[in-house]
Design an enzyme around this catalytic site. Structure first.
Site, mmCIF file in Angstrom:
data_model
loop_
_atom_site.group_PDB
_atom_site.id
_atom_site.type_symbol
_atom_site.label_atom_id
_atom_site.label_comp_id
_atom_site.label_asym_id
_atom_site.label_seq_id
_atom_site.Cartn_x
_atom_site.Cartn_y
_atom_site.Cartn_z
ATOM 1 C CB SER A 241 -0.977 -0.006 1.182
ATOM 2 O OG SER A 241 -0.324 -0.265 2.399
ATOM 3 C CG HIS A 271 -0.713 -5.311 2.023
ATOM 4 N ND1 HIS A 271 -0.073 -5.127 3.212
ATOM 5 C CD2 HIS A 271 -0.772 -4.064 1.449
ATOM 6 C CE1 HIS A 271 0.246 -3.837 3.362
ATOM 7 N NE2 HIS A 271 -0.177 -3.174 2.300
ATOM 8 C CG HIS A 317 6.296 -8.961 7.756
ATOM 9 N ND1 HIS A 317 7.247 -8.127 7.222
ATOM 10 C CD2 HIS A 317 5.158 -8.233 7.849
ATOM 11 C CE1 HIS A 317 6.708 -6.936 7.031
ATOM 12 N NE2 HIS A 317 5.436 -6.962 7.402
ATOM 13 N NE ARG A 326 2.582 -3.890 12.171
ATOM 14 C CZ ARG A 326 2.432 -4.020 10.850
ATOM 15 N NH1 ARG A 326 1.882 -3.034 10.160
ATOM 16 N NH2 ARG A 326 2.838 -5.111 10.226
ATOM 17 C CG ASP A 372 -3.015 -8.201 8.895
ATOM 18 O OD1 ASP A 372 -3.557 -7.127 9.186
ATOM 19 O OD2 ASP A 372 -2.192 -8.312 7.963
HETATM 20 N N1 CMX Z 1 1.591 -19.820 5.559
HETATM 21 C C1 CMX Z 1 1.994 -20.698 4.614
HETATM 22 N N2 CMX Z 1 3.053 -20.494 3.798
HETATM 23 C C2 CMX Z 1 3.744 -19.353 3.992
HETATM 24 C C3 CMX Z 1 3.420 -18.423 4.979
HETATM 25 C C4 CMX Z 1 2.264 -18.678 5.774
HETATM 26 N N3 CMX Z 1 1.853 -17.834 6.699
HETATM 27 N N4 CMX Z 1 4.305 -17.400 4.915
HETATM 28 C C5 CMX Z 1 5.165 -17.687 3.933
HETATM 29 N N5 CMX Z 1 4.817 -18.854 3.351
HETATM 30 C C6 CMX Z 1 5.448 -19.521 2.215
HETATM 31 C C7 CMX Z 1 5.400 -18.602 0.989
HETATM 32 O O1 CMX Z 1 4.133 -18.684 0.357
HETATM 33 C C8 CMX Z 1 6.557 -19.132 0.162
HETATM 34 O O2 CMX Z 1 6.124 -20.328 -0.432
HETATM 35 P P1 CMX Z 1 6.626 -20.752 -1.925
HETATM 36 O O3 CMX Z 1 8.111 -20.836 -1.826
HETATM 37 O O4 CMX Z 1 5.928 -22.043 -2.172
HETATM 38 O O5 CMX Z 1 6.171 -19.648 -2.833
HETATM 39 C C9 CMX Z 1 7.581 -19.488 1.230
HETATM 40 O O6 CMX Z 1 6.836 -19.695 2.451
HETATM 41 C C10 CMX Z 1 8.628 -18.422 1.474
HETATM 42 O O7 CMX Z 1 7.959 -17.218 1.772
HETATM 43 P P2 CMX Z 1 8.676 -16.073 2.653
HETATM 44 O O8 CMX Z 1 9.889 -15.646 1.914
HETATM 45 O O9 CMX Z 1 8.801 -16.546 4.053
HETATM 46 O O10 CMX Z 1 7.556 -14.944 2.666
HETATM 47 P P3 CMX Z 1 7.262 -13.820 1.563
HETATM 48 O O11 CMX Z 1 8.145 -12.661 1.843
HETATM 49 O O12 CMX Z 1 7.275 -14.392 0.188
HETATM 50 O O13 CMX Z 1 5.752 -13.465 1.908
HETATM 51 C C11 CMX Z 1 3.940 -12.926 3.298
HETATM 52 C C12 CMX Z 1 5.421 -12.714 3.055
HETATM 53 C C13 CMX Z 1 3.468 -12.003 4.419
HETATM 54 C C14 CMX Z 1 3.151 -12.588 2.026
HETATM 55 C C15 CMX Z 1 3.712 -14.411 3.685
HETATM 56 O O14 CMX Z 1 4.386 -14.667 4.900
HETATM 57 C C16 CMX Z 1 2.263 -14.784 3.818
HETATM 58 O O15 CMX Z 1 1.646 -15.161 2.797
HETATM 59 N N6 CMX Z 1 1.662 -14.685 5.068
HETATM 60 C C17 CMX Z 1 0.257 -14.925 5.252
HETATM 61 C C18 CMX Z 1 -0.548 -13.724 4.793
HETATM 62 C C19 CMX Z 1 -0.410 -12.585 5.750
HETATM 63 O O16 CMX Z 1 -0.547 -12.730 6.948
HETATM 64 N N7 CMX Z 1 -0.187 -11.376 5.219
HETATM 65 C C20 CMX Z 1 -0.155 -10.139 6.018
HETATM 66 C C21 CMX Z 1 1.222 -9.492 6.130
HETATM 67 C C22 CMX Z 1 1.134 -8.211 6.916
HETATM 68 C C23 CMX Z 1 0.371 -7.162 6.161
HETATM 69 O O17 CMX Z 1 0.879 -6.698 5.118
HETATM 70 O O18 CMX Z 1 -0.728 -6.776 6.568
#
Ligand code: CMX
Length: 439
Positions: A241, A271, A317, A326, A372
């Site tokens: 965002s 996000h 994250h 947070r 979140d």
């Molecule tokens: N559950 C399952 N798998 C997850 C995970 C979770 N909570 N977090 C990361 N992973 C997976 C990724 O999808 C990725 O998988 P692939 O290699 O198969 O593509 C792998 O682990 C490596 O990811 P990462 O490098 O640890 O995390 P990213 O930087 O790519 O992504 C984030 C970060 C937040 C998108 C991810 O941790 C996620 O999807 N979390 C759940 C959604 C969430 O809570 N988002 C909110 C974030 C805060 C906000 O912006 O509000």
């Protein structure tokens, strides 16, 4: 969907497997300052953005102009006798890099009040949408319809000096921040409360008035709104965002266009929409396992979610490598006001159980909860159960940070953003040349 989709699938699926192998094999190869792997890694860790309002350290968490969240809960002005900071104060801090006095905050409050009236056509625009429209879609459309009021657009059309861009950006930013709570509350009441709207109460601060217009007049809920709108306001510049606001703003789009674009990014489940998804996931868990599942049952449910190729919302994250401060601020609030709430306790149990399971996957870089993971349980405690609305609340808060940053972008005259992109063919050719030159 026709022949093209079939042809695309035949081509794209094997090619994406080929590219994954290519990155595995050549990811370390340098392309100058960056590597092949960086091209596919969502620009993580690449320093290429300026954002003054806050700075995120993966191991320490967010600092707003140098202050941590616990420090800000202590130092920012509160209502007399209050316990949570007034979010107007964090806007002042982000903009000026100075802690505000109580009078400074009252001054902002007054300015916001004076600019809070939402034009009728915004409500008419919302009323034209099917009631089933997701609240974030409504929010984005409402922000776009507020854009008719942009003074930046009018001034630009009349022809203004570059050095004055920031002044009109500032005015639009304040008007936008002033109007968002009313717009958000209107969306909430039309969608969930029989279209019965609540007029603002001008004796209340920005956050409490938001709670009031939503229909939650408990003193504790006002406190929660002050905390909520403070801690969601900013998370440095690279999150979707904030980055979107900056990117769209770099084309000199007005603050309304920038913010609507940002909200479309916030509406993604990786996000801001994660706050909605967390509650949905927990409620599905409760539907399957009942309201007091055992720790083993929770652990199995988490594993089942992962095995189904789904994510655990609220965990992980892109930058943080520890529990999100947070999350901790919200947990602290819950310990004070609702320690025995069943949903809150479930959130805390998941906090205990999920991280080792996520770590054991061997690929998730951060197994800890983010902002979140906790917010929904607090809102549910006070009766705000409509989880599809939660990201709108996040959005109201996020305006404080991204608008303060956009004003700075305009003062500094930051140029149009235009990173270099390359193709797979370009990468293959470059990698092959590099390999040949070292042989
Ligand atoms: N559950 C399952 N798998 C997850 C995970 C979770 N909570 N977090 C990361 N992973 C997976 C990724 O999808 C990725 O998988 P692939 O290699 O198969 O593509 C792998 O682990 C490596 O990811 P990462 O490098 O640890 O995390 P990213 O930087 O790519 O992504 C984030 C970060 C937040 C998108 C991810 O941790 C996620 O999807 N979390 C759940 C959604 C969430 O809570 N988002 C909110 C974030 C805060 C906000 O912006 O509000």
């Amino acid at each position: 969907m026709g022949e093209l989709k079939k042809k695309f699938e035949e081509k794209a699926i094997p090619l994406s497997a080929e590219i994954r192998n290519f990155v595995k094999e050549n990811g370390h190869i340098s392309l100058g300052e960056f590597t092949v792997e960086d091209v596919y890694a969502g620009q993580k860790g690449i320093i290429g953005l300026l954002t003054e309002t806050s700075l995120l350290d993966g191991n320490q968490g967010i600092r707003f102009r140098g202050y941590t969240i616990p420090e800000l809960r202590d130092l920012l002005p509160k209502i007399p006798g209050g316990t949570e900071p007034l979010p107007e104060g964090i806007f002042y801090l982000m903009l000026l890099n100075e802690l505000p006095s109580y009078d400074d905050v009252i001054d902002i409050q007054q300015t916001l009040r004076e600019n809070a009236e939402v034009p009728q056509h915004v409500f008419a625009t919302l009323d034209a949408l099917p009631i089933t429209t997701h609240p974030m879609t409504q929010f984005s459309i409402a922000i776009m319809s507020l854009q008719t009021e942009s003074v930046f657009v009018k001034a630009y059309r009349e022809g203004i000096n570059k050095k004055d861009y920031w002044k009109y950006t500032y005015d639009d930013a304040i008007t936008l921040i002033a109007r968002l709570p009313r717009v958000a509350a209107y969306i909430y009441r039309r969608t969930y409360k029989n279209n019965e709207h609540i007029e603002p109460d001008n004796n209340l601060d920005w956050a409490a008035n938001f709670g009031h217009m939503l229909g939650y007049d408990q003193v504790e809920f006002y406190k929660l709104m002050r905390l909520y709108l403070t801690i969601h306001s900013d998370h440095e510049g690279g999150n979707v965002s904030a980055h979107t606001t900056h990117l769209v703003g770099s084309a000199l789009s007005d603050p309304y266009l920038c913010f609507a674009a940002a909200m479309n990014g916030l509406a993604g489940p990786l996000h801001g929409l994660a706050n909605q998804e967390v509650v949905r996931w927990i409620q599905e868990l409760q539907n399957t396992l009942g309201h007091s599942p055992s720790k083993d049952e929770i652990a199995n449910y988490i594993r089942k979610t992962l095995d189904a190729g789904k994510i655990i919302p609220g965990y992980g994250h892109a930058v943080l490598r520890k529990t999100d401060p947070r999350f901790i601020a919200q947990q602290d609030f819950a310990k004070t006001y609702m320690p025995n709430d069943a949903m809150v306790q479930l959130v805390w149990n998941i906090y205990e159980i999920a991280p080792p399971i996520l770590t054991a996957t061997g690929k998730i870089k951060n197994p800890w909860p983010n902002v979140d993971a906790h917010s929904g349980a607090l809102l549910i405690h006070y009766g705000l159960v409509e989880s599809d609305f939660y990201t709108v609340m996040f959005g109201v808060s996020r305006a404080l940070g991204v608008m303060a940053s956009l004003i700075w972008d305009r003062v500094l005259g930051l140029p149009i953003e235009r990173p270099k992109s390359v193709t797979y063919d370009w990468l293959k050719k470059t990698v092959s040349e590099k390999k040949n030159s070292t042989n």
